[in-house]
Design a protein around this motif. Structure first.
Motif, PDB file in Angstrom:
ATOM      1  N   PRO A 487       0.803  -1.231   0.000  1.00  0.00           N
ATOM      2  CA  PRO A 487       0.000   0.000   0.000  1.00  0.00           C
ATOM      3  C   PRO A 487       0.834   1.279   0.000  1.00  0.00           C
ATOM      4  CG  PRO A 487      -0.946  -1.599   1.517  1.00  0.00           C
ATOM      5  CD  PRO A 487       0.348  -2.157   1.060  1.00  0.00           C
ATOM      6  N   ALA A 488       1.901   1.309   0.803  1.00  0.00           N
ATOM      7  CA  ALA A 488       2.766   2.499   0.847  1.00  0.00           C
ATOM      8  C   ALA A 488       3.468   2.712  -0.494  1.00  0.00           C
ATOM      9  CB  ALA A 488       3.797   2.353   1.969  1.00  0.00           C
ATOM     10  N   MET A 489       3.913   1.617  -1.139  1.00  0.00           N
ATOM     11  CA  MET A 489       4.576   1.719  -2.443  1.00  0.00           C
ATOM     12  C   MET A 489       3.618   2.232  -3.510  1.00  0.00           C
ATOM     13  SD  MET A 489       7.090  -1.547  -3.012  1.00  0.00           S
ATOM     14  CE  MET A 489       7.608  -0.925  -4.606  1.00  0.00           C
ATOM     15  N   LEU A 490       2.388   1.742  -3.476  1.00  0.00           N
ATOM     16  CA  LEU A 490       1.377   2.173  -4.454  1.00  0.00           C
ATOM     17  C   LEU A 490       1.170   3.680  -4.369  1.00  0.00           C
ATOM     18  CD1 LEU A 490      -1.304  -0.648  -3.980  1.00  0.00           C
ATOM     19  CD2 LEU A 490       0.144  -0.314  -5.983  1.00  0.00           C
ATOM     20  N   LYS A 491       1.099   4.172  -3.128  1.00  0.00           N
ATOM     21  CA  LYS A 491       0.884   5.606  -2.916  1.00  0.00           C
ATOM     22  C   LYS A 491       2.094   6.412  -3.367  1.00  0.00           C
ATOM     23  CE  LYS A 491      -0.790   8.783   0.648  1.00  0.00           C
ATOM     24  NZ  LYS A 491      -1.184   8.913   2.077  1.00  0.00           N
ATOM     25  N   ARG A 492       3.295   5.916  -3.042  1.00  0.00           N
ATOM     26  CA  ARG A 492       4.523   6.641  -3.376  1.00  0.00           C
ATOM     27  C   ARG A 492       4.767   6.688  -4.884  1.00  0.00           C
ATOM     28  NH1 ARG A 492       7.934   3.496  -1.181  1.00  0.00           N
ATOM     29  NH2 ARG A 492       9.163   2.771  -2.954  1.00  0.00           N
ATOM     30  N   LEU A 493       4.523   5.570  -5.559  1.00  0.00           N
ATOM     31  CA  LEU A 493       4.800   5.491  -6.990  1.00  0.00           C
ATOM     32  C   LEU A 493       3.597   5.872  -7.858  1.00  0.00           C
ATOM     33  CD1 LEU A 493       6.860   2.163  -7.068  1.00  0.00           C
ATOM     34  CD2 LEU A 493       7.739   4.497  -7.182  1.00  0.00           C
ATOM     35  N   GLY A 494       2.440   6.072  -7.213  1.00  0.00           N
ATOM     36  CA  GLY A 494       1.259   6.484  -7.968  1.00  0.00           C
ATOM     37  C   GLY A 494       0.697   5.399  -8.862  1.00  0.00           C
ATOM     38  N   VAL A 495       0.810   4.142  -8.430  1.00  0.00           N
ATOM     39  CA  VAL A 495       0.287   3.020  -9.226  1.00  0.00           C
ATOM     40  C   VAL A 495      -1.148   2.721  -8.786  1.00  0.00           C
ATOM     41  CG1 VAL A 495       0.541   0.557  -9.756  1.00  0.00           C
ATOM     42  CG2 VAL A 495       2.565   2.018  -9.596  1.00  0.00           C
ATOM     43  N   LYS A 496      -2.022   2.562  -9.760  1.00  0.00           N
ATOM     44  CA  LYS A 496      -3.432   2.306  -9.486  1.00  0.00           C
ATOM     45  C   LYS A 496      -3.699   0.803  -9.493  1.00  0.00           C
ATOM     46  CE  LYS A 496      -8.065   3.428 -11.240  1.00  0.00           C
ATOM     47  NZ  LYS A 496      -8.824   4.056 -12.349  1.00  0.00           N
ATOM     48  N   VAL A 497      -4.572   0.359  -8.584  1.00  0.00           N
ATOM     49  CA  VAL A 497      -4.974  -1.052  -8.541  1.00  0.00           C
ATOM     50  C   VAL A 497      -6.472  -1.138  -8.795  1.00  0.00           C
ATOM     51  CG1 VAL A 497      -5.194  -3.124  -7.106  1.00  0.00           C
ATOM     52  CG2 VAL A 497      -3.146  -1.720  -6.937  1.00  0.00           C
ATOM     53  N   ILE A 498      -6.858  -1.995  -9.740  1.00  0.00           N
ATOM     54  CA  ILE A 498      -8.273  -2.288  -9.981  1.00  0.00           C
ATOM     55  C   ILE A 498      -8.485  -3.721  -9.507  1.00  0.00           C
ATOM     56  CG2 ILE A 498     -10.089  -2.530 -11.713  1.00  0.00           C
ATOM     57  CD1 ILE A 498      -8.549  -0.549 -13.458  1.00  0.00           C
ATOM     58  N   ALA A 499      -9.308  -3.903  -8.475  1.00  0.00           N
ATOM     59  CA  ALA A 499      -9.440  -5.231  -7.871  1.00  0.00           C
ATOM     60  C   ALA A 499     -10.910  -5.562  -7.605  1.00  0.00           C
ATOM     61  CB  ALA A 499      -8.651  -5.290  -6.564  1.00  0.00           C
ATOM     62  N   HIS A 500     -11.241  -6.830  -7.769  1.00  0.00           N
ATOM     63  CA  HIS A 500     -12.579  -7.328  -7.430  1.00  0.00           C
ATOM     64  C   HIS A 500     -12.525  -8.845  -7.351  1.00  0.00           C
ATOM     65  CE1 HIS A 500     -16.913  -7.173  -6.937  1.00  0.00           C
ATOM     66  NE2 HIS A 500     -16.841  -5.857  -6.988  1.00  0.00           N
ATOM     67  N   ASP A 501     -13.528  -9.444  -6.715  1.00  0.00           N
ATOM     68  CA  ASP A 501     -13.560 -10.903  -6.621  1.00  0.00           C
ATOM     69  C   ASP A 501     -14.681 -11.511  -7.458  1.00  0.00           C
ATOM     70  OD1 ASP A 501     -15.661 -10.043  -5.104  1.00  0.00           O
ATOM     71  OD2 ASP A 501     -15.140 -11.163  -3.290  1.00  0.00           O
ATOM     72  N   ILE A 502     -15.313 -10.689  -8.300  1.00  0.00           N
ATOM     73  CA  ILE A 502     -16.293 -11.196  -9.268  1.00  0.00           C
ATOM     74  C   ILE A 502     -15.819 -10.769 -10.651  1.00  0.00           C
ATOM     75  CG2 ILE A 502     -18.705 -11.147 -10.046  1.00  0.00           C
ATOM     76  CD1 ILE A 502     -19.521 -10.569  -7.167  1.00  0.00           C
ATOM     77  N   ILE A 503     -15.688 -11.723 -11.550  1.00  0.00           N
ATOM     78  CA  ILE A 503     -15.012 -11.482 -12.822  1.00  0.00           C
ATOM     79  C   ILE A 503     -15.683 -10.405 -13.666  1.00  0.00           C
ATOM     80  CG2 ILE A 503     -16.196 -13.394 -14.016  1.00  0.00           C
ATOM     81  CD1 ILE A 503     -12.515 -12.520 -14.548  1.00  0.00           C
ATOM     82  N   TYR A 504     -17.016 -10.464 -13.808  1.00  0.00           N
ATOM     83  CA  TYR A 504     -17.653  -9.502 -14.707  1.00  0.00           C
ATOM     84  C   TYR A 504     -17.628  -8.084 -14.129  1.00  0.00           C
ATOM     85  CZ  TYR A 504     -21.892 -10.316 -11.865  1.00  0.00           C
ATOM     86  OH  TYR A 504     -22.779 -10.435 -10.838  1.00  0.00           O
ATOM     87  N   MET A 505     -17.621  -7.970 -12.799  1.00  0.00           N
ATOM     88  CA  MET A 505     -17.495  -6.658 -12.164  1.00  0.00           C
ATOM     89  C   MET A 505     -16.103  -6.083 -12.431  1.00  0.00           C
ATOM     90  SD  MET A 505     -20.337  -5.890 -10.546  1.00  0.00           S
ATOM     91  CE  MET A 505     -19.997  -4.810  -9.186  1.00  0.00           C
ATOM     92  N   LEU A 506     -15.086  -6.952 -12.365  1.00  0.00           N
ATOM     93  CA  LEU A 506     -13.711  -6.526 -12.625  1.00  0.00           C
ATOM     94  C   LEU A 506     -13.560  -6.052 -14.073  1.00  0.00           C
ATOM     95  CD1 LEU A 506     -10.832  -6.273 -11.500  1.00  0.00           C
ATOM     96  CD2 LEU A 506     -10.422  -8.620 -12.223  1.00  0.00           C
ATOM     97  N   LEU A 507     -14.159  -6.771 -15.009  1.00  0.00           N
ATOM     98  CA  LEU A 507     -14.090  -6.389 -16.427  1.00  0.00           C
ATOM     99  C   LEU A 507     -14.758  -5.037 -16.661  1.00  0.00           C
ATOM    100  CD1 LEU A 507     -14.834  -9.813 -18.172  1.00  0.00           C
ATOM    101  CD2 LEU A 507     -12.627  -8.700 -17.876  1.00  0.00           C
ATOM    102  N   ASP A 508     -15.893  -4.804 -15.987  1.00  0.00           N
ATOM    103  CA  ASP A 508     -16.579  -3.501 -16.115  1.00  0.00           C
ATOM    104  C   ASP A 508     -15.703  -2.370 -15.583  1.00  0.00           C
ATOM    105  OD1 ASP A 508     -18.780  -4.649 -17.267  1.00  0.00           O
ATOM    106  OD2 ASP A 508     -19.965  -4.744 -15.422  1.00  0.00           O
TER     107      ASP A 508
END
Length: 621
Positions: A487-508
């Protein structure tokens, strides 16, 4: 003067002699190179990134790249290949595992492997849930099966191995793999819905792989259920039910209430008896990986189905570029097993890495031989990938040579203006990773190109964040967690995470992120229109148009254009809007008002003042 020169030469000689020499066996893995050079692995990963190479801790790199990195650290590296003949011999194919043919007298009856196929929400998992007496459906996110699970059911003293496959469209490859592994396919068709697109797709998979079909017409007690209509649809598809004069065993069941569920097992065992399924249990085991994942505390694990022989704890086997010395075998409930007979599943621990779902494994003499063959397979695979990349590069170069300078310039400009959504994929198991990549690459858009720059199984690691940052990519994660430092690295480097545990929601969510890359689009929205009836002077170059609002409303600070006889004279903003002597913000249709548009004073009676606003429209793929 001569003395200092000789002293200088003397001091340089030992420095040259003390340059460290190392030798490593191919393929060179990042972790091994770091250990040999006595530096932190992430330093090497950083150096590789500066060379335009994105590699993880356990990834192998080209010989010349490893030599170059070692040289930058003052080390002469020699990469040795496994065969005695050196680099030339390294091109030879890895030794094949020659398996003797089984004698018929050694073969014994084995349990059937049954794949459950059908459309999403037609009750495949509920059917298996009834047999396993455990609530798997409730445990799957969104009530949709997103993994391939292998389970054993005992009926009348005989074992049946079941595979549960996902029904969602994104998991078509996993369904196809499920059909390819099995002897009998139970095609689940809902009595109220009948055959659906994914039902037909599943039927094609089974027929393509010559798998015998047993049809379970589920939800026979549901409102609107019509069993005869389903049997008619079966006849139209060339799989006529036995009671309609065909050869396909068919049972009308209710997985929810348990109606005719025992009869369905009888039909499966009857079909298996007709097929006379046999295998030699006394030979070294062979089988197929059904699903693989990275488990916390256990490392890489894989669910396998043994097809020939018996797999035992302590066995060593090869599976493509991975090898395994079987540390433990677990059943579907996590209980330890000593061995797995033909036709049975087991979760195997002790892998060198996460294998690909659908890959074949074969037991060899010992762990040393397994490791040797696996590394040779890895080397062959890497060489094949390099050859493919070189071929693609040569083809692109040849295509460019055939272009004119103008065509080449236009092509380069098009590429530079092209919007690209780059992503690093993470998933909990290998089959899902494959399905996710296929689903993402299947998103069709002429405006945004999608590019997968990497992917792996397991939680999001600092290495994944570094890779995404260097490639200007987004991490697309399916049902995985993040390591503590992420989490700290994501904030420092400005990397975005798109995450979900249902496949079609993740694709949307990915589609939305892709649309955000597009430049915003603007749309003009008409607000109102007024006609100039009189002109009032408030001083030099300061005229106000006395107007009647004809349509909509006129609003202060909104955009406006002055139109005379169909020609636009001026466009600006309404900076003055009065009703009698009062300043107002809005005047609606049917009322008079005084209007002044910025930068314009040459009003004439009959001029039209059109009031409008510019709306930002969200672009679509």
């Amino acid at each position: 003067m001569p003395a200092p020169e000789s002293g200088s030469a003397a001091s340089e000689a030992p420095a040259a002699e003390t340059r460290k020499k190392l030798s490593l066996r191919a393929p060179v893995v990042v972790r091994d190179l770091a250990a040999a050079l006595d530096i932190r692995p992430f330093r090497i990963i950083s150096e590789l990134m500066s060379m335009g190479i994105f590699a993880s801790l356990n990834q192998d790199i080209k010989d010349e790249v490893a030599v170059k990195i070692a040289d930058s650290h003052g080390v002469d590296l020699e990469v040795k290949h496994r065969e005695k003949g050196g680099a030339q011999q390294a091109q030879k194919p890895a030794p094949e595992i020659k398996e003797p043919e089984d004698d018929e007298k050694d073969k014994e009856p084995r349990c059937p492997v049954v794949c459950v196929l059908g459309h999403v929400d037609h009750g495949k998992t509920t059917l298996l849930d009834y047999y396993r007496k455990s609530n798997v459906t409730a445990g799957e996110a969104g009530g949709i099966t997103q993994h391939v699970g292998a389970y054993t059911v005992v009926h009348n003293g005989q074992r049946i191995t079941f595979l549960d496959t996902p029904g969602h469209a994104a998991f078509s490859k996993m369904r196809e793999r499920g059909a390819a592994l099995t002897d009998i396919a139970v095609l689940v068709v809902a009595a109220d819905d009948g055959f659906m697109p994914q039902t037909d797709e599943a039927l094609k998979f089974a027929q393509k792989n010559n798998v015998q079909i047993v049809v379970a017409i589920n939800k026979c007690d549901a409102k609107g259920a019509n069993v005869d209509r389903v049997k008619q649809q079966m006849q139209q598809r060339g799989i006529t039910s036995e009671d309609w004069g065909g050869s396909v065993l068919c049972e009308a069941v209710s997985a929810l209430k348990g109606t005719n569920m025992e009869a369905l097992l009888d039909a499966i065992l009857l079909q298996a008896e007709v097929m006379e399924l046999k295998a030699n249990p006394k030979r070294p085991a062979e089988g197929v990986v059904v699903e693989a994942q990275m488990e916390q505390g256990r490392g890489p694990t894989a669910t396998v189905i043994v097809q020939r022989g018996t797999l035992k704890t302590g066995d060593a086997f090869v599976c493509a570029q991975h090898f395994c010395r079987v540390r433990a075998i677990l059943d579907e409930y996590g209980k330890p097993l000593k061995s797995v007979a033909p036709g049975n599943p087991g979760r195997v621990l002790g892998w060198s890495g996460v294998p690909s779902a659908g890959s074949v494994f074969s037991v060899v003499k010992n762990a040393r031989e397994a490791e040797k063959i696996a590394e040779e397979n890895k080397y062959k695979l890497r060489k094949a990938e390099e050859a493919e990349a070189e071929e693609a590069k040569a083809a692109a170069s040849a295509a460019q040579k055939g272009m004119s300078d103008m065509d080449l310039l236009n092509s380069l400009l098009k590429e530079s203006n092209e919007k690209v959504f780059r992503c690093v994929l993470k998933a909990d198991v290998d089959g899902t990773l494959e399905a996710l990549e296929g689903a993402l690459l299947g998103i069709k858009s002429k405006r945004v190109k999608i590019e997968v720059v990497g992917g792996s199984v397991g939680p999001i690691t600092p290495g994944d964040v570094n890779t995404a940052s260097a490639a200007n990519a987004v991490i697309v994660a399916f049902d995985v967690k993040q390591e503590n430092s992420v989490p700290a690295m994501l904030k420092r480097l400005g990397v975005k995470v798109i995450a979900h545990d249902i496949i079609y929601m993740l694709l949307d969510m990915v589609k939305e992120a892709m649309a955000e890359l597009l430049d915003p689009e603007y749309k003009e929205n008409a607000v109102g229109e007024a006609e100039v009836r009189a002109i009032f002077s408030l001083g030099k170059n300061n005229n106000v148009a006395g107007s009647m609002v004809l349509d909509g409303s006129i609003r202060r600070d909104f955009n406006a254009r002055v139109v005379r006889k169909g020609e636009v004279l001026h466009t600006g903003k309404i900076d003055t809007l009065k009703r009698f002597k009062d300043d107002v913000t809005e005047v609606k249709a049917g009322y008079e008002c005084g209007i002044r548009v910025t930068g314009f004073d040459e009003y004439q009676e009959g001029d039209r003042i059109e009031c409008f606003e510019i709306l930002e429209v969200r672009p679509s793929l």
